[in-house]
Design a protein around this motif. Structure first.
Motif, PDB file in Angstrom:
ATOM      1  N   ALA A   1       8.430 -31.719  54.216  1.00  0.00           N
ATOM      2  CA  ALA A   1       9.838 -31.618  53.830  1.00  0.00           C
ATOM      3  C   ALA A   1      10.505 -30.414  54.497  1.00  0.00           C
ATOM      4  CB  ALA A   1       9.965 -31.513  52.308  1.00  0.00           C
ATOM      5  N   GLU A   2       9.811 -29.271  54.520  1.00  0.00           N
ATOM      6  CA  GLU A   2      10.363 -28.075  55.160  1.00  0.00           C
ATOM      7  C   GLU A   2      10.539 -28.278  56.665  1.00  0.00           C
ATOM      8  OE1 GLU A   2       8.755 -24.169  52.928  1.00  0.00           O
ATOM      9  OE2 GLU A   2       7.173 -25.600  53.473  1.00  0.00           O
ATOM     10  N   LEU A   3       9.638 -29.034  57.240  1.00  0.00           N
ATOM     11  CA  LEU A   3       9.671 -29.246  58.689  1.00  0.00           C
ATOM     12  C   LEU A   3      10.649 -30.328  59.127  1.00  0.00           C
ATOM     13  CD1 LEU A   3       5.850 -29.007  59.372  1.00  0.00           C
ATOM     14  CD2 LEU A   3       7.584 -27.466  60.309  1.00  0.00           C
ATOM     15  N   TYR A   4      10.773 -31.392  58.343  1.00  0.00           N
ATOM     16  CA  TYR A   4      11.510 -32.555  58.830  1.00  0.00           C
ATOM     17  C   TYR A   4      12.556 -33.159  57.906  1.00  0.00           C
ATOM     18  CZ  TYR A   4       8.854 -32.774  63.105  1.00  0.00           C
ATOM     19  OH  TYR A   4       8.335 -32.475  64.334  1.00  0.00           O
ATOM     20  N   GLU A   5      12.703 -32.647  56.709  1.00  0.00           N
ATOM     21  CA  GLU A   5      13.627 -33.303  55.789  1.00  0.00           C
ATOM     22  C   GLU A   5      14.856 -32.471  55.459  1.00  0.00           C
ATOM     23  OE1 GLU A   5      11.330 -34.713  52.431  1.00  0.00           O
ATOM     24  OE2 GLU A   5       9.828 -35.588  53.778  1.00  0.00           O
ATOM     25  N   THR A   6      14.983 -31.312  56.090  1.00  0.00           N
ATOM     26  CA  THR A   6      16.105 -30.419  55.807  1.00  0.00           C
ATOM     27  C   THR A   6      16.635 -29.833  57.110  1.00  0.00           C
ATOM     28  OG1 THR A   6      14.733 -29.678  53.954  1.00  0.00           O
ATOM     29  CG2 THR A   6      16.792 -28.511  54.296  1.00  0.00           C
ATOM     30  N   PRO A   7      17.951 -29.831  57.312  1.00  0.00           N
ATOM     31  CA  PRO A   7      18.472 -29.141  58.492  1.00  0.00           C
ATOM     32  C   PRO A   7      18.071 -27.656  58.436  1.00  0.00           C
ATOM     33  CG  PRO A   7      20.173 -30.482  57.498  1.00  0.00           C
ATOM     34  CD  PRO A   7      19.011 -30.475  56.536  1.00  0.00           C
ATOM     35  N   TRP A   8      17.681 -27.122  59.562  1.00  0.00           N
ATOM     36  CA  TRP A   8      17.192 -25.741  59.616  1.00  0.00           C
ATOM     37  C   TRP A   8      18.098 -24.872  60.474  1.00  0.00           C
ATOM     38  CZ3 TRP A   8      14.853 -22.427  63.257  1.00  0.00           C
ATOM     39  CH2 TRP A   8      14.102 -21.377  62.707  1.00  0.00           C
ATOM     40  N   TYR A   9      18.539 -25.432  61.605  1.00  0.00           N
ATOM     41  CA  TYR A   9      19.510 -24.766  62.476  1.00  0.00           C
ATOM     42  C   TYR A   9      20.528 -25.824  62.884  1.00  0.00           C
ATOM     43  CZ  TYR A   9      21.713 -22.840  66.625  1.00  0.00           C
ATOM     44  OH  TYR A   9      22.642 -22.422  67.538  1.00  0.00           O
ATOM     45  N   GLU A  10      21.748 -25.643  62.416  1.00  0.00           N
ATOM     46  CA  GLU A  10      22.796 -26.635  62.609  1.00  0.00           C
ATOM     47  C   GLU A  10      22.257 -27.991  62.156  1.00  0.00           C
ATOM     48  OE1 GLU A  10      24.325 -26.146  66.606  1.00  0.00           O
ATOM     49  OE2 GLU A  10      25.240 -24.222  66.092  1.00  0.00           O
ATOM     50  N   LYS A  11      22.234 -28.983  63.054  1.00  0.00           N
ATOM     51  CA  LYS A  11      21.756 -30.310  62.628  1.00  0.00           C
ATOM     52  C   LYS A  11      20.254 -30.482  62.805  1.00  0.00           C
ATOM     53  CE  LYS A  11      22.507 -32.653  67.039  1.00  0.00           C
ATOM     54  NZ  LYS A  11      23.073 -33.809  67.707  1.00  0.00           N
ATOM     55  N   TRP A  12      19.590 -29.502  63.419  1.00  0.00           N
ATOM     56  CA  TRP A  12      18.183 -29.637  63.777  1.00  0.00           C
ATOM     57  C   TRP A  12      17.250 -29.181  62.658  1.00  0.00           C
ATOM     58  CZ3 TRP A  12      18.284 -32.595  67.752  1.00  0.00           C
ATOM     59  CH2 TRP A  12      19.304 -32.482  68.691  1.00  0.00           C
ATOM     60  N   THR A  13      16.161 -29.925  62.492  1.00  0.00           N
ATOM     61  CA  THR A  13      15.144 -29.524  61.526  1.00  0.00           C
ATOM     62  C   THR A  13      14.242 -28.464  62.168  1.00  0.00           C
ATOM     63  OG1 THR A  13      13.555 -31.190  62.267  1.00  0.00           O
ATOM     64  CG2 THR A  13      15.095 -31.838  60.477  1.00  0.00           C
ATOM     65  N   LEU A  14      13.482 -27.775  61.335  1.00  0.00           N
ATOM     66  CA  LEU A  14      12.524 -26.792  61.842  1.00  0.00           C
ATOM     67  C   LEU A  14      11.508 -27.472  62.758  1.00  0.00           C
ATOM     68  CD1 LEU A  14      11.167 -24.036  62.000  1.00  0.00           C
ATOM     69  CD2 LEU A  14      10.084 -24.514  59.781  1.00  0.00           C
TER      70      LEU A  14
END
Length: 170
Positions: free
Chosen positions: A128-141
């Protein structure tokens, strides 16, 4: 290889692409690693194998720095303090300078350690932290990590293979 969409695929992509890159690096004579005859990152530029390893290490260290700052709820200057996204050529030059005193073997060790640190970081994160939440603008971590690890490792391998053919090392 398809773009990773989850933690496991990201780990596999990094390990696979990095292992292929390491195999290519292992066949390079140390004395050729400083010669600037490898196609550069910016148009009409050349670099050395050492510069390429410095570039990959620099981006890996940035990924780790970004994550540490985010985890500590600090502001992150993307891509790096003093650089904008349209100045990546200048940032590449910074990476070359950062590691210019290191020889080929030291650079390979630094890249190896950086990759292990990134894999450790991924291991500590949930899907979820890696792929289910935007991390930088629209990009996931996960995507930000992939953009700066698995993809460049694959690109670097291709550059090295081309360089080896041109230098009769294949």
């Amino acid at each position: 290889m398809a773009v990773p969409t989850n933690k496991e695929e990201l780990q596999i992509a990094i390990k696979t692409n990095y292992n292929k890159l390491k195999k290519e690096l292992s066949g390079i004579p140390v004395e050729l690693a400083t010669i600037t005859n490898l196609e550069g990152h910016a148009k009409d530029t050349v670099m050395s194998i050492n510069n390429l390893i410095s570039y990959l290490t620099g981006w890996g260290k940035l990924v780790l720095k970004w994550n540490t700052k985010k985890d500590n709820q600090e502001i992150v200057d993307f891509p790096e303090s003093g650089y904008k996204w349209n100045e990546l050529g200048k940032l590449a030059q910074k990476f070359y300078k950062d590691y210019e005193e290191d020889n080929f073997l030291v650079l390979c060790d630094k890249l190896d350690n950086t990759v292990h640190e990134i894999l450790s970081l991924i291991e500590q994160k949930s899907n979820a932290e890696l792929y289910e939440t935007p991390w930088y603008e629209k990009w996931t971590l996960g995507r930000m990590i992939q953009f700066n690890t698995a993809s460049p490792y694959n690109n670097a391998r291709g550059r090295i293979r081309k360089w080896k053919k041109e230098n009769n090392l294949l």
